[in-house]
Motif scaffolding. Sequence first.
Motif: not given
Length: 238
Positions: A60-65, A194-195
């Motif tokens: 889960v990448e904030q702002g991307r999806g 590290l996402k």
Amino acid sequence: MIKEKWRQVRDALVEDIEAGVFKPGDQLPTEPELASRFGAGRHSVRRAVLELSKDGTLSVEQGRGTFVESGTLLEYAIGTRTRLRRNLAQQGVDISGELLSAHHVKSTDKVAAALGLVAGAPVIESQRITFADGVPIAFGTSYHDAERFPDFAARRDVLGSTTEAYKTYGITDYLRAETSLHARLARPDEAKRLKQHPDSPVVVISALDQMMDGTPLSYKKVIWSALRVKFSMSQDGK
């Protein structure tokens, strides 16, 4: 016993990923779209995605999806000649890195003792992040004697290899003298870099490299994503 709805959504997502409906690197549909697809509430979808992000199935990448994790678990052999690029590039992934910072600082007692210096002696503190096929797998800090290696971070950044940087100082070979590691949950800033989900684990490795005659070269502490890399111990590091 009726399975909780979020578990049904989780299992359905896993089935879709295993069947290739969602491939590694694919972005998942939005939360409302997944809720409609599985006939579930948004809370159930959110919980299912959360659990799958904890075990490394999703990112889960904030702002991307939300994305399906793109890489297989890499293997990193720790031995007397531990070399990052040689360890990982042979597994068919593109290894790259980025220099985050480099500064002259006063050594702490721990760093000074590792490098055979007097406490407070100047050292080069450099921070780097490492990627495999564009996915962050590790970041950490290394320390070098500032008198012996005044511009080591810059040379390492230009040459793209610690081994090649040492060669410019006349050091053609070196050994891993000490390695210690332990696992723990990622801290919020580590998970962000590290996402990965904050409730997912990392492996913390501290290491000392030395010249063939035993002279200390560097001390480093690196945070690795335990979801993307596994470690083994080797006597020769091959």
